[in-house]
Scaffold this active site. Sequence first.
Site, PDB file in Angstrom:
ATOM      1  N   ASP A 117       0.855  -1.200   0.000  1.00 18.66           N
ATOM      2  CA  ASP A 117       0.000   0.000   0.000  1.00 18.66           C
ATOM      3  C   ASP A 117       0.881   1.237   0.000  1.00 18.66           C
ATOM      4  O   ASP A 117       2.055   1.167   0.341  1.00 18.66           O
ATOM      5  CB  ASP A 117      -0.866   0.034   1.284  1.00 18.66           C
ATOM      6  CG  ASP A 117       0.002  -0.077   2.538  1.00 18.66           C
ATOM      7  OD1 ASP A 117       0.373  -1.212   2.886  1.00 18.66           O
ATOM      8  OD2 ASP A 117       0.355   0.968   3.128  1.00 18.66           O
TER       9      ASP A 117
ATOM     10  N   ASP B 130       1.402   4.432   2.175  1.00 23.16           N
ATOM     11  CA  ASP B 130       0.991   4.937   3.483  1.00 23.16           C
ATOM     12  C   ASP B 130       0.252   6.268   3.263  1.00 23.16           C
ATOM     13  O   ASP B 130       0.187   6.776   2.137  1.00 23.16           O
ATOM     14  CB  ASP B 130       2.230   5.072   4.389  1.00 23.16           C
ATOM     15  CG  ASP B 130       1.864   5.036   5.862  1.00 23.16           C
ATOM     16  OD1 ASP B 130       1.084   4.155   6.271  1.00 23.16           O
ATOM     17  OD2 ASP B 130       2.343   5.908   6.605  1.00 23.16           O
TER      18      ASP B 130
HETATM   19  N1  ADE Z   1       1.216   1.341   5.784  1.00 18.66           N
HETATM   20  C1  ADE Z   1       1.774   0.475   6.627  1.00 18.66           C
HETATM   21  N2  ADE Z   1       2.207   0.887   7.842  1.00 18.66           N
HETATM   22  C2  ADE Z   1       2.798   0.008   8.692  1.00 18.66           C
HETATM   23  N3  ADE Z   1       2.963  -1.281   8.436  1.00 18.66           N
HETATM   24  C3  ADE Z   1       2.543  -1.732   7.253  1.00 18.66           C
HETATM   25  N4  ADE Z   1       2.590  -2.954   6.713  1.00 18.66           N
HETATM   26  C4  ADE Z   1       2.035  -2.878   5.492  1.00 18.66           C
HETATM   27  N5  ADE Z   1       1.622  -1.629   5.220  1.00 18.66           N
HETATM   28  C5  ADE Z   1       1.938  -0.883   6.308  1.00 18.66           C
END
Ligand code: ADE
Length: 293
Positions: free
Chosen positions: A213, A215
């Site tokens: 993803d 963040d």
């Molecule tokens: N955005 C995210 N923040 C923290 N850990 C994750 N693991 C996978 N995506 C994450």
Amino acid sequence: MGKWTIGIIGGSGLYRLKGLEHGEWLPVSSPFGEPSDEILFGSLGDVELRFLPRHGRGHRIAPGDINARANIDALKRAGCTDILAVSAIGSLREELEPGHFVAFDQFIDRTHSGPGGREASFFGTGMVAHVPMADPVCPRLAAMAADAVEAAGGTCARGGTCVIIEGPQFSTRAESHMYRQWGGDGVNMTALPEAKLAREAELPYAMLGMVTDYDCWRDNGHDVDVAEIVARLHANSALALATIDRFLAALPAQRAPSPIDTALDGAIMTAPEARDPAMKARLEAILWRIDAG
Ligand SMILES: Nc1ncnc2[nH]cnc12
Ligand SMILES: CSC[C@H]1O[C@H](OP(=O)(O)O)[C@H](O)[C@@H]1O
């Protein structure tokens, strides 16, 4: 020169390994408590393999409750010479797209370690040690992991900084922007204290992050959620498994020594006569090489 015994730590979405010759799940007990699960012992060709799902099969254990000391100690007892950790990560850079991989070479620790939480050292009062962590990842393993992703048909960034947050909540938008300003490329909840403990256990460690993803720094109205991450993990699982196969297949027949194999040389401060015997006993597997020498 010696033989490789590769420990694979599987993160979210990676709870089993297919195709192991004579694969058998066996319990390995540790004086540091319960590892996340039994360890899958097996081999692929000439390479011995030990697989441990970090959250346990069925994803039972939350990031902050993972007993990384027991996991690393158990992998050491299981004979591992090196560890390749696979983790889901959130991207902090536009060019690190979901589906890509990153072979990280740096970490920033935002976890809260301590009693009752993540225990971040095998050592402490009674036997004090300070290992170097300037370069927390084994460059040889990281390069081989990146090669393996590419050989399996994926895209992998070579190097990058992963910010390890406490979780289990994802970051706030302000934190996500701050991590970018700090130079972070990815964000995760589990690579630490695992990597620190691997270093204390004299096990070369590399972390292959699978981008699941972006963040929440992108401010585009679409923030990270678990459904998106799980869908990405499913979509990428065949590539992750193919990467591990390629990694194992490409290992040189003989393992040349790594400087990390002797990371404890000169690191233990406590005089031999002042060392706590109970602590020394608990450190049996970590100190095998030193005590045998
Ligand atoms: N955005 C995210 N923040 C923290 N850990 C994750 N693991 C996978 N995506 C994450
Ligand atoms: C499922 S998103 C959060 C989860 O994923 C990351 O890594 P891992 O693959 O070890 O589970 C992160 O650290 C969290 O544990």
